[in-house]
Design a protein around this motif. Structure first.
Motif, PDB file in Angstrom:
ATOM      1  N   LEU A   1     -36.057  -6.455   7.015  1.00 27.47           N
ATOM      2  CA  LEU A   1     -36.532  -5.871   8.274  1.00 27.47           C
ATOM      3  C   LEU A   1     -35.618  -4.719   8.666  1.00 27.47           C
ATOM      4  CD1 LEU A   1     -38.379  -6.061  10.852  1.00 27.47           C
ATOM      5  CD2 LEU A   1     -36.575  -7.504  11.835  1.00 27.47           C
ATOM      6  N   ILE A   2     -36.212  -3.589   8.995  1.00 27.84           N
ATOM      7  CA  ILE A   2     -35.452  -2.450   9.495  1.00 27.84           C
ATOM      8  C   ILE A   2     -35.594  -2.396  11.003  1.00 27.84           C
ATOM      9  CG2 ILE A   2     -35.263   0.066   9.534  1.00 27.84           C
ATOM     10  CD1 ILE A   2     -36.293   0.105   6.661  1.00 27.84           C
ATOM     11  N   CYS A   3     -34.468  -2.530  11.709  1.00 33.16           N
ATOM     12  CA  CYS A   3     -34.433  -2.298  13.149  1.00 33.16           C
ATOM     13  C   CYS A   3     -33.204  -1.457  13.450  1.00 33.16           C
ATOM     14  CB  CYS A   3     -34.444  -3.604  13.937  1.00 33.16           C
ATOM     15  SG  CYS A   3     -33.048  -4.683  13.585  1.00 33.16           S
ATOM     16  N   ARG A   4     -33.040  -1.075  14.694  1.00 35.28           N
ATOM     17  CA  ARG A   4     -31.996  -0.090  15.014  1.00 35.28           C
ATOM     18  C   ARG A   4     -31.006  -0.632  16.033  1.00 35.28           C
ATOM     19  NH1 ARG A   4     -32.980   5.996  17.507  1.00 35.28           N
ATOM     20  NH2 ARG A   4     -30.795   6.644  17.510  1.00 35.28           N
ATOM     21  N   PRO A   5     -29.722  -0.567  15.723  1.00 31.16           N
ATOM     22  CA  PRO A   5     -28.713  -0.894  16.737  1.00 31.16           C
ATOM     23  C   PRO A   5     -28.447   0.306  17.627  1.00 31.16           C
ATOM     24  CG  PRO A   5     -27.633  -0.392  14.657  1.00 31.16           C
ATOM     25  CD  PRO A   5     -29.112  -0.225  14.420  1.00 31.16           C
ATOM     26  N   LEU A   6     -28.430   0.069  18.930  1.00 30.54           N
ATOM     27  CA  LEU A   6     -28.116   1.124  19.882  1.00 30.54           C
ATOM     28  C   LEU A   6     -27.178   0.542  20.933  1.00 30.54           C
ATOM     29  CD1 LEU A   6     -31.457   3.071  20.447  1.00 30.54           C
ATOM     30  CD2 LEU A   6     -29.270   4.058  19.781  1.00 30.54           C
ATOM     31  N   GLY A   7     -25.911   0.902  20.855  1.00 31.27           N
ATOM     32  CA  GLY A   7     -24.949   0.312  21.764  1.00 31.27           C
ATOM     33  C   GLY A   7     -24.876  -1.186  21.547  1.00 31.27           C
ATOM     34  N   GLN A   8     -25.111  -1.959  22.596  1.00 27.41           N
ATOM     35  CA  GLN A   8     -25.103  -3.421  22.513  1.00 27.41           C
ATOM     36  C   GLN A   8     -26.519  -3.975  22.373  1.00 27.41           C
ATOM     37  OE1 GLN A   8     -22.393  -5.730  22.892  1.00 27.41           O
ATOM     38  NE2 GLN A   8     -20.834  -4.149  22.925  1.00 27.41           N
ATOM     39  N   ALA A   9     -27.464  -3.117  22.019  1.00 28.02           N
ATOM     40  CA  ALA A   9     -28.864  -3.544  21.931  1.00 28.02           C
ATOM     41  C   ALA A   9     -29.417  -3.349  20.524  1.00 28.02           C
ATOM     42  CB  ALA A   9     -29.717  -2.769  22.936  1.00 28.02           C
TER      43      ALA A   9
END
Length: 457
Positions: free
Chosen positions: A415-423
């Motif tokens: 699965l490809i998802c994206r980390p952004l800061g603490q999210a």
């Protein structure tokens, strides 16, 4: 996955020759880059033949999947007929004219004008130059300051990066003078103890007015806002936020530019995020889903009044001295025309509206996970903010790179998802169904479990 030090591997070649942008370098050195070969539907395939469900739609933009025949046919047909041109000197491709007409037709404006760029960054940069030019032509050269918000994202050119309210731009010596950042309207994170959401919204409007009065409204050229902050971590505004701030802007004669690079063409469940939140913009910035990601293209869509003012400013010096070699590229515009047809007339927008309640149901359930803090989103864009302590909303120590760990664990699950800061951010293609959403959220939940166990250890 091949390690980056294995000789002659794709990964080693990339490590030796490619300068990676927006990439976590510790992860890159440990795991190596992912080299992709092709995509089908919502899945991507790497050089080792592994497949991944892409929960990021590429970079918010590949909303109709990776092999949509209609877009491919439009691209091939236009390439055979007229593969390249510019939009300088009053000469332009017919598809550029057609797409301009279509964009005004689907915009909130009765009439207007369109200026094409190659990206959202260039479009925001162009809009700022337009504001500066209009004001100088009208005898108001002091009206140059631009207001955006903390944690907003508007691009990476020197001007659009100055608009972007992210701390990493300090490393470039940005923002440039005259770029101001108002509050981030994230109630869950920035609401004060005992403060209701309505009170928080009122404070946001009050603080914005104080900023305007402190700087001098006569010095401010425009206010730019994403309807939902995308690269800020999918942050919908607090309830009533845009209803509260628009009168402030109108009272001081400050134009509102809606940055729809991410929200535009259906991501929030409406054609425009402005429609979702009752925004009445003077201009719209568009890109990403404008071509479903199949070609680089951005657009500045000027509303009626702005179009007249900009035309008058250009007439005054006999030209608008601005443009890009590929502005109004005929192939990109042909793909844009087809993309709008696919999204608005072939059921993609309808599908976003149909499946978004299930998307939000599965997302909201993750707030109960041991790592879960806030689950937030709208339409087909969402984020899970992780916390070290739920009751106090205490974030993890940044050195732990928890969201990066989750994203890497997701990759291990396919699965490809994206980390952004603490999210961790999810913005899947518009062609998803409930079965694919279940696969996406099940894999994310497995990754969350693995990271939680690792943190305990």
């Amino acid at each position: 996955m091949n390690k980056p030090h294995e000789p002659n591997s794709w990964e080693a070649r990339a490590m030796a020759n490619v300068m990676a942008g927006f990439t976590d370098f510790p992860t890159l050195h440990e795991r190596g880059p992912m080299i992709l070969t092709h995509g089908k539907g919502v899945r991507l395939y790497d050089t080792a033949g592994r497949d991944y469900l892409d929960a990021n739609s590429g970079l918010w933009n590949v909303v109709c999947g990776w092999d949509h025949e209609g877009l491919i046919e439009a691209m091939v047909a236009q390439t055979r007929r007229f593969p390249a041109y510019h939009a300088f000197f009053g000469r332009m491709a017919d598809t550029s004219v057609e797409l301009s007409e279509k964009l005004i037709e689907v915009s909130p404006f009765a009439t207007g004008r369109v200026f094409f760029t190659n990206s959202g960054s260039e479009a925001n940069d162009t809009m700022v130059k337009m504001l500066w030019m209009m004001n100088r032509a009208e005898g108001k050269p002091e009206r140059r300051k631009i207001i955006t918000r903390i944690n907003s994202y508007h691009g990476v050119t020197a001007v659009s990066a100055s608009m972007t309210g992210k701390p990493y731009n300090e490393h470039f010596g940005l923002p440039l003078p005259g770029f101001l950042h108002a509050d981030c309207p994230h109630y869950w994170r920035f609401g004060e103890e005992g403060e209701s959401e309505a009170e928080f919204t009122a404070r946001m409007a009050r603080n914005l007015e104080e900023l305007i009065e402190r700087e001098g409204p006569e010095t401010i050229a425009g206010f730019f806002a994403e309807p939902v902050m995308g690269a800020g971590g999918v942050i919908p505004p607090s309830k009533g936020y845009f209803e509260a701030i628009q009168p402030v802007l109108k009272r001081h004669g400050i134009p509102f530019i809606s940055d729809e690079v991410i929200c535009g063409f259906g991501r929030t469940g409406a054609v425009w995020g402005a429609e979702t939140y009752g925004i009445e913009p003077d201009a719209i910035i568009a890109s990403k889903a404008l071509t479903c990601g199949f070609m680089p293209l951005g657009a500045v869509i000027l509303g009626d009044a702005f179009a007249e003012r900009m035309q008058a400013a250009a007439e005054k010096i006999e030209e608008f001295p601005h443009g890009f070699t590929s502005s109004g590229h005929p192939v990109a515009c042909a793909v844009g025309l087809k993309a709008i047809e696919i999204i608005l007339e072939e059921g993609l927008l309808a599908n976003v509206r149909m499946i978004s309640p299930y998307f939000m149901k599965r997302l909201n359930a993750l707030a109960d996970h041991p790592l879960g803090g806030e689950a937030r989103g709208i339409g087909l864009m969402g984020a899970l903010e992780v916390v070290a302590e739920k009751a106090t909303k205490t974030p993890f120590d940044g050195a732990l790179s928890v969201s990066e760990r989750i994203a890497n664990a997701c990759l291990d699950q396919g699965l490809i998802c994206r980390p952004l800061g603490q999210a961790v951010v999810l913005c899947p293609p518009f062609i998803m169904d409930e079965t694919l959403l279940d696969e996406m959220f099940d894999k994310l939940e497995t990754a969350l479990d693995k990271v939680a166990e690792g943190l305990k250890a």
